[in-house]
Design a protein around this motif. Structure first.
Motif, PDB file in Angstrom:
ATOM      1  N   VAL A 142      72.913  29.962  76.648  1.00  0.00           N
ATOM      2  CA  VAL A 142      71.809  29.425  77.449  1.00  0.00           C
ATOM      3  C   VAL A 142      71.738  30.116  78.807  1.00  0.00           C
ATOM      4  CG1 VAL A 142      70.989  27.372  78.677  1.00  0.00           C
ATOM      5  CG2 VAL A 142      71.724  27.178  76.293  1.00  0.00           C
ATOM      6  N   VAL A 143      72.881  30.310  79.451  1.00  0.00           N
ATOM      7  CA  VAL A 143      72.910  30.993  80.750  1.00  0.00           C
ATOM      8  C   VAL A 143      72.382  32.422  80.616  1.00  0.00           C
ATOM      9  CG1 VAL A 143      74.419  31.896  82.562  1.00  0.00           C
ATOM     10  CG2 VAL A 143      74.771  29.576  81.692  1.00  0.00           C
ATOM     11  N   SER A 144      72.832  33.126  79.566  1.00  0.00           N
ATOM     12  CA  SER A 144      72.378  34.498  79.335  1.00  0.00           C
ATOM     13  C   SER A 144      70.875  34.557  79.154  1.00  0.00           C
ATOM     14  CB  SER A 144      73.089  35.087  78.107  1.00  0.00           C
ATOM     15  OG  SER A 144      72.553  36.349  77.767  1.00  0.00           O
ATOM     16  N   VAL A 145      70.330  33.657  78.328  1.00  0.00           N
ATOM     17  CA  VAL A 145      68.891  33.658  78.064  1.00  0.00           C
ATOM     18  C   VAL A 145      68.101  33.293  79.321  1.00  0.00           C
ATOM     19  CG1 VAL A 145      67.045  32.526  76.756  1.00  0.00           C
ATOM     20  CG2 VAL A 145      69.153  33.209  75.599  1.00  0.00           C
ATOM     21  N   LEU A 146      68.605  32.339  80.114  1.00  0.00           N
ATOM     22  CA  LEU A 146      67.918  31.957  81.346  1.00  0.00           C
ATOM     23  C   LEU A 146      67.876  33.120  82.339  1.00  0.00           C
ATOM     24  CD1 LEU A 146      69.191  28.294  81.936  1.00  0.00           C
ATOM     25  CD2 LEU A 146      66.914  29.028  81.172  1.00  0.00           C
ATOM     26  N   LEU A 147      68.981  33.852  82.464  1.00  0.00           N
ATOM     27  CA  LEU A 147      69.003  35.027  83.340  1.00  0.00           C
ATOM     28  C   LEU A 147      68.025  36.083  82.853  1.00  0.00           C
ATOM     29  CD1 LEU A 147      72.843  35.420  84.009  1.00  0.00           C
ATOM     30  CD2 LEU A 147      71.108  34.523  85.577  1.00  0.00           C
ATOM     31  N   PHE A 148      67.987  36.254  81.550  1.00  0.00           N
ATOM     32  CA  PHE A 148      67.081  37.217  80.928  1.00  0.00           C
ATOM     33  C   PHE A 148      65.621  36.853  81.214  1.00  0.00           C
ATOM     34  CE2 PHE A 148      64.521  37.766  76.988  1.00  0.00           C
ATOM     35  CZ  PHE A 148      64.383  39.141  77.003  1.00  0.00           C
ATOM     36  N   LEU A 149      65.263  35.578  81.009  1.00  0.00           N
ATOM     37  CA  LEU A 149      63.888  35.137  81.269  1.00  0.00           C
ATOM     38  C   LEU A 149      63.551  35.231  82.757  1.00  0.00           C
ATOM     39  CD1 LEU A 149      63.641  32.017  78.920  1.00  0.00           C
ATOM     40  CD2 LEU A 149      62.515  34.220  78.610  1.00  0.00           C
ATOM     41  N   LEU A 150      64.499  34.846  83.619  1.00  0.00           N
ATOM     42  CA  LEU A 150      64.273  34.929  85.069  1.00  0.00           C
ATOM     43  C   LEU A 150      63.948  36.360  85.480  1.00  0.00           C
ATOM     44  CD1 LEU A 150      64.456  33.763  87.979  1.00  0.00           C
ATOM     45  CD2 LEU A 150      66.904  34.350  87.913  1.00  0.00           C
ATOM     46  N   ASN A 151      64.732  37.315  84.991  1.00  0.00           N
ATOM     47  CA  ASN A 151      64.541  38.723  85.358  1.00  0.00           C
ATOM     48  C   ASN A 151      63.164  39.220  84.936  1.00  0.00           C
ATOM     49  OD1 ASN A 151      65.337  41.110  86.524  1.00  0.00           O
ATOM     50  ND2 ASN A 151      67.040  41.473  85.136  1.00  0.00           N
ATOM     51  N   ASN A 152      62.743  38.844  83.742  1.00  0.00           N
ATOM     52  CA  ASN A 152      61.466  39.345  83.236  1.00  0.00           C
ATOM     53  C   ASN A 152      60.277  38.644  83.886  1.00  0.00           C
ATOM     54  OD1 ASN A 152      61.828  41.408  80.940  1.00  0.00           O
ATOM     55  ND2 ASN A 152      63.391  39.872  80.494  1.00  0.00           N
ATOM     56  N   PHE A 153      60.370  37.338  84.107  1.00  0.00           N
ATOM     57  CA  PHE A 153      59.276  36.635  84.773  1.00  0.00           C
ATOM     58  C   PHE A 153      59.127  37.092  86.231  1.00  0.00           C
ATOM     59  CE2 PHE A 153      59.262  33.402  81.330  1.00  0.00           C
ATOM     60  CZ  PHE A 153      57.893  33.306  81.151  1.00  0.00           C
ATOM     61  N   MET A 154      60.257  37.332  86.915  1.00  0.00           N
ATOM     62  CA  MET A 154      60.187  37.790  88.294  1.00  0.00           C
ATOM     63  C   MET A 154      59.607  39.202  88.371  1.00  0.00           C
ATOM     64  SD  MET A 154      61.038  35.325  90.197  1.00  0.00           S
ATOM     65  CE  MET A 154      61.132  36.190  91.760  1.00  0.00           C
ATOM     66  N   THR A 155      59.868  40.013  87.344  1.00  0.00           N
ATOM     67  CA  THR A 155      59.266  41.351  87.288  1.00  0.00           C
ATOM     68  C   THR A 155      57.749  41.232  87.225  1.00  0.00           C
ATOM     69  OG1 THR A 155      61.203  42.223  86.127  1.00  0.00           O
ATOM     70  CG2 THR A 155      59.165  43.505  85.981  1.00  0.00           C
ATOM     71  N   MET A 156      57.269  40.310  86.402  1.00  0.00           N
ATOM     72  CA  MET A 156      55.829  40.108  86.256  1.00  0.00           C
ATOM     73  C   MET A 156      55.221  39.531  87.540  1.00  0.00           C
ATOM     74  SD  MET A 156      53.907  37.749  83.436  1.00  0.00           S
ATOM     75  CE  MET A 156      54.470  36.238  84.238  1.00  0.00           C
ATOM     76  N   PHE A 157      55.913  38.547  88.144  1.00  0.00           N
ATOM     77  CA  PHE A 157      55.387  37.920  89.358  1.00  0.00           C
ATOM     78  C   PHE A 157      55.387  38.892  90.542  1.00  0.00           C
ATOM     79  CE2 PHE A 157      56.959  33.659  87.530  1.00  0.00           C
ATOM     80  CZ  PHE A 157      55.741  33.467  86.883  1.00  0.00           C
ATOM     81  N   LYS A 158      56.284  39.897  90.478  1.00  0.00           N
ATOM     82  CA  LYS A 158      56.390  40.845  91.589  1.00  0.00           C
ATOM     83  C   LYS A 158      55.076  41.597  91.801  1.00  0.00           C
ATOM     84  CE  LYS A 158      59.087  44.438  91.045  1.00  0.00           C
ATOM     85  NZ  LYS A 158      60.288  45.328  90.989  1.00  0.00           N
ATOM     86  N   THR A 159      54.389  41.934  90.707  1.00  0.00           N
ATOM     87  CA  THR A 159      53.125  42.667  90.830  1.00  0.00           C
ATOM     88  C   THR A 159      51.913  41.811  90.504  1.00  0.00           C
ATOM     89  OG1 THR A 159      53.311  43.410  88.544  1.00  0.00           O
ATOM     90  CG2 THR A 159      54.210  44.854  90.240  1.00  0.00           C
ATOM     91  N   LYS A 160      52.175  40.621  89.975  1.00  0.00           N
ATOM     92  CA  LYS A 160      51.094  39.720  89.558  1.00  0.00           C
ATOM     93  C   LYS A 160      50.130  40.386  88.577  1.00  0.00           C
ATOM     94  CE  LYS A 160      51.162  36.763  93.665  1.00  0.00           C
ATOM     95  NZ  LYS A 160      52.394  37.310  94.225  1.00  0.00           N
ATOM     96  N   LYS A 161      50.661  41.355  87.817  1.00  0.00           N
ATOM     97  CA  LYS A 161      49.849  42.006  86.791  1.00  0.00           C
ATOM     98  C   LYS A 161      50.137  41.327  85.457  1.00  0.00           C
ATOM     99  CE  LYS A 161      48.927  46.391  84.458  1.00  0.00           C
ATOM    100  NZ  LYS A 161      47.480  46.167  84.405  1.00  0.00           N
ATOM    101  N   TRP A 162      49.089  40.845  84.825  1.00  0.00           N
ATOM    102  CA  TRP A 162      49.227  40.077  83.583  1.00  0.00           C
ATOM    103  C   TRP A 162      48.481  40.799  82.473  1.00  0.00           C
ATOM    104  CZ3 TRP A 162      51.735  35.455  82.416  1.00  0.00           C
ATOM    105  CH2 TRP A 162      51.431  34.895  81.183  1.00  0.00           C
ATOM    106  N   THR A 163      49.169  41.023  81.362  1.00  0.00           N
ATOM    107  CA  THR A 163      48.505  41.566  80.172  1.00  0.00           C
ATOM    108  C   THR A 163      48.741  40.614  79.008  1.00  0.00           C
ATOM    109  OG1 THR A 163      50.387  42.835  79.321  1.00  0.00           O
ATOM    110  CG2 THR A 163      48.998  43.911  80.993  1.00  0.00           C
ATOM    111  N   GLY A 164      47.898  40.700  78.010  1.00  0.00           N
ATOM    112  CA  GLY A 164      48.038  39.829  76.852  1.00  0.00           C
ATOM    113  C   GLY A 164      49.345  40.051  76.122  1.00  0.00           C
ATOM    114  N   ILE A 165      49.734  41.315  75.974  1.00  0.00           N
ATOM    115  CA  ILE A 165      50.978  41.635  75.259  1.00  0.00           C
ATOM    116  C   ILE A 165      52.176  41.071  76.000  1.00  0.00           C
ATOM    117  CG2 ILE A 165      52.521  43.543  74.622  1.00  0.00           C
ATOM    118  CD1 ILE A 165      50.000  45.177  73.943  1.00  0.00           C
ATOM    119  N   GLN A 166      52.211  41.324  77.302  1.00  0.00           N
ATOM    120  CA  GLN A 166      53.328  40.848  78.123  1.00  0.00           C
ATOM    121  C   GLN A 166      53.410  39.320  78.130  1.00  0.00           C
ATOM    122  OE1 GLN A 166      52.306  40.449  82.225  1.00  0.00           O
ATOM    123  NE2 GLN A 166      53.967  41.848  82.810  1.00  0.00           N
ATOM    124  N   GLY A 167      52.264  38.671  78.299  1.00  0.00           N
ATOM    125  CA  GLY A 167      52.251  37.213  78.335  1.00  0.00           C
ATOM    126  C   GLY A 167      52.651  36.589  77.019  1.00  0.00           C
TER     127      GLY A 167
END
Length: 463
Positions: A142-167
């Protein structure tokens, strides 16, 4: 062909671990196949070998999906990964946790008394099929997956660029993480416990994983064929919507015989019959997109991508629907027909998916535009032909088992050891063929971008 962002190289770490686990998983599968013929063949009993085989499959696919995500999200977000050190920490934490769990399974196989109670749970194996990992491992996962999701969501929020594939990809991964929760608690009622347990098992492989597969299929078709984003994303939304519509309530086909209300026979039967529909749409989408492609350099990547769509439909769709209707399942549940469906479904839906992503993205990670693709095709045919015959032999064994056990009333051991022996022998032989294909793939993985590309004659290029 090169990567757009340096942080995408972290995907290779996850790919490498996944590839090595893939090889181990198949080798363990050969041991299990031989144990069906000669039970005392190996030092570990069949129940331990089976757990290792299935858990290794689930883990290497998850690790492969993580690697694919670490490649796709920075490219779709058009920025570097939020934290490369966090990704590296998460990778090594995952490796250590998985290695510890595997060693624990082996230790328990050699010394069953070692699986003692600690704080109310078993130390090495919780005993729940497919999710046997002990509680401490659950927490690390669970900790590993949460870190993984945090890293990827923060990458997306950093540029606020949203694509259908990424979302869609991150939505599927979040769905996957949430569906692990029902497997982390127990119910005193066996019926209720099984009810929630199937949320993990079914809603992973026929829910969240298929959503992830839809996103990655769209990404690969876009990269390999050059098709417009608007086109692949439109069909991706249709596929994913149908997957969720049919897959969530298709869960009902696991509730037929565990003590749940009778309406699940109707719900499970109807929605299970519809489950092949989105998979067929994926096949149609893959062929439509491929037919429109003019120049394809990475033919191996396209080959694996289209094969993934086809065998996802055949394995998860057709081989599933033939025995999920309640009128049929009352006779076939718990037989080798289920095993045949599992083998072909996982191979088509997820094994070929990860291998496709590797062949589509690894050349860019290693900075090469072209590579020797002959081993990729050779590996594909060894694995695919072997898997087809493995599935046919197991299906044959399941048909014999259904007739002789369920209709004639013979006992399990008599059917297994007398009437199905040749099926087990053939399965082991074809399993070795599959292992050869995996060995060729592993060699190819470590060679891509590290050896000269064979020269192509002008005549061959024109052809």
């Amino acid at each position: 062909m090169t990567i757009k962002h340096e942080s995408q190289k972290i995907a290779q770490n996850f790919y490498t671990f996944a590839v090595l686990l893939f090889l181990v998983q198949v080798a363990i599968g050969i041991i299990a196949a031989i144990q069906f013929i000669k039970p005392d063949f190996f030092i570990l009993n069949f129940n331990i070998i089976r757990s290792l085989h299935i858990n290794a499959l689930v883990v290497w696919l998850l690790v492969g999906l993580m690697g694919a995500t670490y490649y796709v999200v920075p490219e779709e977000s058009e920025t570097e990964l939020w934290s490369i050190p966090l990704a590296k920490f998460q990778f090594w934490a995952t490796v250590i946790a998985v290695t510890a769990v595997v060693l624990g399974y082996i230790w328990m196989g050699l010394n069953p008394q070692a699986n003692t109670l600690v704080f109310g749970t078993r130390l090495l194996n919780e005993g729940r099929e497919y999710i046997e990992a002990p509680r401490w491992a659950d927490i690390l996962i669970v900790v590993s997956v949460l870190l993984f999701l945090l890293n990827n969501f923060m990458t997306m929020f950093k540029t606020k660029k949203w694509t259908g594939i990424q979302g869609t990809l991150l939505g599927g991964l979040t769905f996957l993480a949430l569906m692990y929760i029902p497997g982390m608690f127990y119910m005193k009622s066996m019926v209720k416990d099984q009810f929630w347990w199937w949320w993990v098992v079914h809603l992973w492989v026929e829910g969240s994983w298929e959503v992830i597969a839809g996103a990655l299929l769209a990404f690969m078709l876009m990269k390999v064929t050059g098709v417009k984003r608007e086109v692949v994303e439109k069909w991706m939304y249709i596929e994913v919507g149908l997957v969720l519509f049919t897959g969530i309530l298709g869960l009902g086909h696991h509730y037929y015989w565990i003590g749940t209300p009778g309406y699940w026979l109707w719900v499970g039967g109807i929605f299970s019959a519809l489950e092949p529909v989105p998979l067929l749409v994926m096949v149609w989408d893959a062929f439509r997109t491929t037919r429109e492609a003019r120049v394809v350099t990475n033919k191996a990547g396209l080959y694996y991508t289209v094969a993934h769509a086809i065998f996802n439909f055949v394995g998860a769709g057709l081989w599933g629907v033939i025995h999920t209707l309640p009128q049929v399942n009352k006779w076939t549940h718990g037989t080798q027909i289920t095993t045949a469906h599992g083998h072909l479904a996982f191979y088509g839906a997820y094994v070929l998916l990860i291998l496709s992503m590797i062949y589509v993205t690894l050349p860019a990670i290693r900075g090469v535009k072209e590579y020797n693709q002959s081993r990729a095709f050779l590996s594909f045919w060894w694995m695919t032909i072997s898997m087809i015959f493995i599935v046919l032999t197991i299906t044959g064994a399941g048909m014999v088992q259904t007739y002789m056990e369920r209709l004639m009333g013979l006992d399990y051991v008599a059917v297994k050891t007398t009437y199905n022996m040749w099926f087990w022998i053939l399965r082991a032989i074809f399993g070795v063929g599959f292992l050869i294909g995996v060995g060729i793939f592993v060699k190819d993985y470590f060679k891509i971008g590290k050896e000269p590309v064979p020269a192509v004659s002008p005549a061959a290029e024109k052809a």
